[in-house]
Design a protein around this motif. Sequence first.
Motif: not given
Length: 121
Positions: A28-32, A43-53
Motif C-alpha cells: 500500500r501507499r508506495l511502490p515496492k 532503518p528503524l523509522i522505515g521498518s515502523a512505517l512499513w508495518f504501519a502503512l
Amino acid sequence: MVTASVLLLAVYVYTIVDVSLRDRSRVRRLPKPAWLLVVILLPLIGSALWFALGRGRGAAPAAPVASVPPASATQAAPATETQAQLDALEREIEEAGRAERIRRLEQELERRRGSGETAQP
C-alpha cells in the motif's frame, strides 16, 4: 545493549525481506522499490512505517510455487460464478422490463379513465 542491537538488526533484515517478497498487489501507499529505499535509508523509522502503512493484509509467499494448477481448475469456478451473475442480471432486466410495461399500462388506464374512454380488449 547488544541484545537491542541484534533485535533491531533482525527487524531491519526481516523488513527488507518482507518488502522484497511481498506481492505488489499487497503493498500500500508506495511502490515496492520506494518502500525498499525508505526501509534501507531509514532503518528503524522505515521498518515502523512499513508495518504501519505499507504492508497490506496477508502473508508474503515463502517461496515461489513450482506447480501450476490445470487451466480447467482455475477457469471453472470463475466461469460458473460469472455465468450465475449473468443469469441473475438477465432476470433482473426481464423483471425491470415487466415493471416498466405494467407502469405504462397503468398510466394508459388512468389516462383513459380520466378522459372517459373505455378500454377495449
